[in-house]
Write an enzyme that holds these catalytic residues in place. Structure first.
Site, PDB file in Angstrom:
ATOM      1  CG  HIS A 479      -1.923  -1.055   1.276  1.00  9.50           C
ATOM      2  ND1 HIS A 479      -2.563  -1.434   2.450  1.00  9.50           N
ATOM      3  CD2 HIS A 479      -2.435  -1.837   0.305  1.00  9.50           C
ATOM      4  CE1 HIS A 479      -3.403  -2.417   2.195  1.00  9.50           C
ATOM      5  NE2 HIS A 479      -3.343  -2.685   0.907  1.00  9.50           N
ATOM      6  N   PRO A 480       1.805   1.434  -0.919  1.00 10.61           N
ATOM      7  CG  PRO A 480       3.075   1.375  -2.889  1.00 10.61           C
ATOM      8  CD  PRO A 480       2.192   0.524  -2.021  1.00 10.61           C
TER       9      PRO A 480
END
Length: 545
Positions: A479-480
């Site tokens: 989940h960057p």
């Protein structure tokens, strides 16, 4: 235009909008901006078409973790907080982007996440502002209500497989004091229950399938695959087009109205830096002409970390038992082929929970993903024994990192430093989260299933040992965000309409604009961002006429 690197602008095709990246956001933009037929749109994707069969089977995400044909296969630099380990960072390189290879969970985050964005000066991004866009996107299996929409492009569905283990986890959470919650995306997130997924009748609903495919017949939309953007082309500080490489040839696409960068939290800041928009010292180091000294481009990188507990199961009801038994494996495949049901519909979490590690917190700070299988690393072979996993994920990490280009060559992967576990708050959340998860796993509802904790194991009890376990095994939840952060301060990259500060004709539309990481999975919020952005883009186009 400058920096066209040998390609002639006279040979360029012209479009109203050039979108770079056909992922969770880019496919949404392509659909919405081409819908009325008034605007010509070019969508560029570095990867191939989404023809790999495993993209469309929900459990197929396990086959795509290390599939180079559809995956950027990034790695972080050695992470100080994780004993110097490099952390694998799979990202979609295919139509649909990461929505074609992700774990399919539909989790929007907490109402308070978006209100916090608004309170930081981003008008129009509070929960009440964004809810209509979540609803517009959604085709909710359960029907429409105050929080959900029906008839939108994106199918959101309940899981199509009965699993006693996943049900037992929800019951065990209730016994441990965590209330049952039938809808993590409704009035409140807190509680335990079952995840919904971006699927329709047992098949993945990526943005390529749900948004792009219905728009492909439009004469004003053109899609180019295997087209790697080289740089944005500028006339002064106006973005006028994109240079991209396809089949070994350099091509140029001019943008009459805007260039829209939707390449994700890693590739969007990389492209800006390659194009001369970023920290001036970094750009000069790589021989790139500085269009705009924008020190915030690539800053503020955040990601969710997860730490998994693996338990040996007393009963042969896990996916391990199916995969490792030839006849059961054949049955599962036949069941899926005939009915689109069964174990092959398993997402990256079946049931789960959101809870607070401290009563002083206003909202949950931990998410649990429960899955009825176990492995040493995601994407690798399942264990030979009956086993299941439950991972602890800290929802709002304080740690922030950076993304920096390593070369002026667009094909060279960027330097990724996420800086996991850099703060005491982050470290404490994992220690406390593991303790609470252990209470759930020890509850009566799971007594008939839990044989022993395989790892970290019963001897790992103290704070020091638990933290050491986190450092040695923690990995990404993929989940960057926040590398082209929205805001009004000197390090913010885009404004509240997602326009790049100091540049005309250029927006960033993807998870990189999030001011901070929201409390859930990032696919649904990224789709929402693109839905909202499409309205703003079309509004601004009308005003400019």
């Amino acid at each position: 235009m400058n920096n066209n690197n040998g390609a002639s602008p006279n040979d360029a095709a012209e479009f109203d909008y050039v979108i770079v990246g056909a992922g969770s956001a880019g496919c949404v933009l392509a659909n919405r901006l081409s819908a009325d037929g008034k605007h010509s749109v070019l969508l560029l994707e570095a990867g191939p078409k989404d023809s790999n069969i495993w993209i469309h089977v929900p459990l197929g995400y396990g086959k795509l973790f290390k599939e180079k044909s559809v995956n950027w296969m990034y790695q972080t630099e050695p992470e100080p907080g994780l004993n110097g380990r490099q952390v694998f960072q799979p990202r979609g390189k295919v139509l649909g982007g990461s929505s074609s290879i992700n774990g399919l969970l539909y989790v929007r985050g907490q109402h308070e996440d978006y209100d916090r964005w608004r309170q930081r000066g981003n008008a129009g991004w509070g929960y009440d502002d964004v809810l209509p866009y979540f609803k517009r996107a959604e085709d909710q299996q359960r029907g429409s209500d105050k929080y959900h929409g029906k008839g939108g492009p994106l199918p959101v569905s309940d899981w199509r497989h009965h699993d006693p283990l996943s049900e037992a986890f929800v019951l065990a959470a209730a016994e441990a004091g965590i209330p049952t919650n039938p809808d993590f995306n409704g009035a409140t997130q807190e509680g335990a229950g079952f995840f919904q997924t971006t699927t329709r009748r047992g098949r993945r609903a990526s943005t390529a399938r749900s948004y792009l495919r219905p728009a492909l017949a439009r004469g004003n939309l053109r899609v180019e695959t295997s087209a790697l953007a080289q740089r944005i082309l500028f006339e002064g500080r106006h973005a006028g087009g994109v240079a991209y490489k396809q089949n070994g040839q350099l091509r140029i696409a001019k943008a009459r109205k805007e260039v829209l960068v939707s390449s994700g939290a890693y590739n969007s800041p990389q492209l800006l830096q390659l194009s001369g928009v970023g920290p001036a010292d970094l750009l000069k180091q790589h021989g790139i002409d500085v269009v705009l000294d924008a020190p915030g481009v690539g800053n503020d990188l955040q990601d969710h970390l997860q730490v998994r507990i693996v338990t040996r199961c007393l009963q042969r009801v896990t996916l391990n038992d199916i995969v490792n038994h030839p006849l059961r494996r054949i049955w599962a495949g036949a069941h899926y082929a005939a009915l689109r049901r069964g174990p092959l519909t398993i997402a990256a979490g079946t049931s789960g929970a959101f809870f607070k590690t401290s009563p002083r917190l206003a909202t949950p700070d931990i998410q649990i993903h429960f899955i009825p299988f176990s492995t040493d690393k995601m994407g690798e072979n399942l264990h030979s024994f009956s086993g299941f996993s439950a991972s602890v994920c800290q929802l709002r990490p304080e740690s922030r990192g950076t993304l920096r280009i390593k070369s002026a060559d667009p094909s060279v992967p960027p330097e990724i430093r996420i800086n996991y576990l850099a703060t005491e708050t982050d470290r404490r959340a994992f220690i406390d989260g593991i303790r609470i998860l252990r209470k759930i796993l020890a509850a009566p509802a799971l007594k008939d299933y839990c044989a022993e904790e395989v790892y970290p194991g019963s001897k790992v009890v103290s704070d020091e040992d638990l933290l050491a376990f986190c450092r040695s095994t923690g990995s990404t939840v993929y989940h960057p965000t926040s590398t082209c952060r929205m805001g009004n301060d000197p390090l913010a990259v885009v404004d509240q309409r997602l326009k790049v500060h100091g540049i005309d004709g250029l927006r960033v539309v993807d998870a990189s604009i999030m001011p901070d990481l929201m409390s859930g999975n990032t696919n649904a919020p990224t789709i929402m961002i693109a839905e909202k952005a499409s309205d703003m883009i079309l509004e601004d186009a009308k005003l400019a006429m």
